[in-house]
Motif scaffolding. Structure first.
Motif, short mmCIF file in Angstrom:
data_model
loop_
_atom_site.label_atom_id
_atom_site.label_comp_id
_atom_site.label_asym_id
_atom_site.label_seq_id
_atom_site.Cartn_x
_atom_site.Cartn_y
_atom_site.Cartn_z
N GLY A 79 0.78 -1.12 -0.09
CA GLY A 79 -0.05 -0.13 -0.14
C GLY A 79 0.82 1.43 0.10
N GLU A 80 0.26 2.38 0.97
CA GLU A 80 1.06 3.49 0.85
C GLU A 80 2.63 3.41 1.36
N VAL A 81 2.79 2.46 2.12
CA VAL A 81 4.35 2.21 2.57
C VAL A 81 5.00 1.94 1.42
N LEU A 82 4.57 0.91 0.55
CA LEU A 82 5.40 0.77 -0.55
C LEU A 82 5.79 1.92 -1.49
N LEU A 83 4.69 2.68 -1.82
CA LEU A 83 4.58 3.79 -2.56
C LEU A 83 5.59 4.74 -1.95
N LEU A 84 5.41 5.05 -1.09
CA LEU A 84 6.48 5.99 -0.33
C LEU A 84 7.93 5.53 -0.45
N ARG A 85 8.28 4.12 -0.10
CA ARG A 85 9.56 3.67 -0.08
C ARG A 85 9.97 3.77 -1.71
N GLN A 86 8.99 3.45 -2.47
CA GLN A 86 9.44 3.68 -3.96
C GLN A 86 9.93 5.04 -4.34
N ALA A 87 9.01 5.72 -3.89
CA ALA A 87 9.55 7.43 -4.02
C ALA A 87 10.59 7.88 -3.81
N GLN A 88 11.02 7.31 -2.36
CA GLN A 88 12.13 7.49 -1.74
C GLN A 88 13.39 6.84 -2.49
N ASP A 89 13.46 5.71 -3.02
CA ASP A 89 14.17 5.24 -3.88
C ASP A 89 14.51 5.47 -5.22
N LEU A 90 13.37 6.47 -5.86
CA LEU A 90 13.67 7.03 -6.86
C LEU A 90 14.14 8.69 -6.75
N GLY A 91 14.48 8.98 -5.47
CA GLY A 91 15.12 10.22 -5.22
C GLY A 91 14.07 11.36 -4.76
N LEU A 102 -1.99 18.59 5.15
CA LEU A 102 -0.89 18.53 3.94
C LEU A 102 -1.56 19.01 2.50
N LEU A 103 -0.80 19.51 1.63
CA LEU A 103 -1.14 20.28 0.41
C LEU A 103 -0.81 19.22 -0.63
N SER A 144 2.57 15.13 -8.05
CA SER A 144 1.91 14.11 -8.51
C SER A 144 2.38 13.60 -10.03
N LEU A 145 2.35 14.54 -10.77
CA LEU A 145 2.62 14.03 -12.22
C LEU A 145 3.82 13.38 -12.42
N TYR A 159 1.21 14.26 -1.58
CA TYR A 159 1.00 15.51 -0.91
C TYR A 159 2.14 15.90 0.02
N THR A 160 2.29 17.16 0.19
CA THR A 160 3.65 17.82 0.60
C THR A 160 3.25 18.74 1.66
N TRP A 161 4.33 19.31 2.58
CA TRP A 161 4.43 20.28 3.35
C TRP A 161 5.90 20.93 3.49
N GLU A 162 5.96 22.48 3.16
CA GLU A 162 6.89 22.70 3.08
C GLU A 162 8.38 22.05 2.13
N GLY A 163 7.57 21.46 1.15
CA GLY A 163 8.53 20.76 0.14
C GLY A 163 8.85 19.26 0.32
N VAL A 164 8.38 18.73 1.50
CA VAL A 164 8.54 17.61 1.74
C VAL A 164 7.55 16.56 1.33
N LEU A 165 7.64 15.64 0.83
CA LEU A 165 6.76 14.61 0.51
C LEU A 165 6.58 13.61 1.65
N LEU A 166 5.09 13.80 1.82
CA LEU A 166 4.70 12.95 3.16
C LEU A 166 3.40 12.01 2.95
N ARG A 167 2.85 12.05 1.70
CA ARG A 167 1.68 11.14 1.56
C ARG A 167 1.65 10.88 0.23
N VAL A 168 1.29 9.64 -0.15
CA VAL A 168 1.31 9.28 -1.52
C VAL A 168 -0.21 8.37 -1.80
#
Length: 205
Positions: A16-28, A169-170, A176-177, A190-199
């Motif tokens: 779920g979201e944990v996997l998406l966040l980890r993949q986003a982190q791995d992608l930089g 969160l915004l 997103s794109l 979704y971000t806050w102050e330039g930090v990605l926190l939710r996918v």
């Protein structure tokens, strides 16, 4: 090495979201420092919550729902969770892992509602509040006839500053794109102050 039940995102294996966040982190992508907490089942078992809470709700859900008894049972169930305890070593490793950090947002994976916490100790209290809130009347009716909540991972995420109580969160349409293209599936970031926190997978919304 990951602490039992408290895993840095880079080592987390939940779907779920944990996997998406980890993949986003791995992608930089700029994912905020995140820990995944999977202690609900141990906490519930340690404090015998299934049996204790089950007794509270006896007779509540019959041919019709006894609303008065439901309100009382929900209140007592929330109290039972708040007044129960983690294993001391779990609480210690939780506080040690987050030591010197903060502030934090604490929320269930896949959900947007978060609890703010300035310190690691406040984050620990927020974790228990999240567990307790699973027995609010609205939450109970939403998952009826299941009484006990699913064992969803909880995310503890460090943020530069705490978002305001309202607004949260915004959604970031450009991120997103970019993230959707990188992941090969449509997601909302979704971000806050330039930090990605939710996918959030767009198919979930």
């Amino acid at each position: 090495m990951a602490n039992p039940g408290l895993t840095p995102l880079v080592q987390a294996e939940a779907p779920g979201e944990v996997l998406l966040l980890r993949q986003a982190q791995d992608l930089g992508f700029p994912v905020g420092e995140t820990w995944v907490v999977e202690l609900w089942e141990e906490f519930a078992r340690l404090n015998n919550l299934a049996e204790r809470i089950g007794r509270l709700f006896q007779g509540v859900f019959g041919v019709r729902i006894d609303e008065d008894r439901l309100l009382l049972a929900a209140e007592e169930a929330e109290r039972a969770v708040r007044e129960s305890y983690l294993l001391p070593e779990r609480a210690e490793t939780f506080l040690e892992a987050l030591g010197g950090r903060g502030p934090f947002l604490v929320r269930r994976a896949g959900e947007g509602v978060y609890r703010p916490a300035q310190t690691p100790k406040e984050a620990l209290f927020a974790l228990k509040r999240l567990w307790a809130e699973a027995f609010r009347v609205e939450a109970l009716l939403e998952r009826y006839p299941t009484l006990f909540p699913p064992s969803l991972p909880v995310l503890v995420q460090e943020v530069p500053t705490l978002p305001p109580p309202e607004g949260g969160l915004l959604e970031d349409p450009f991120l997103s794109l970019d993230l959707s293209q990188a992941l090969g599936q449509r997601v909302i970031a979704y971000t806050w102050e330039g930090v990605l926190l939710r996918v959030e997978s767009s198919s979930a919304g």
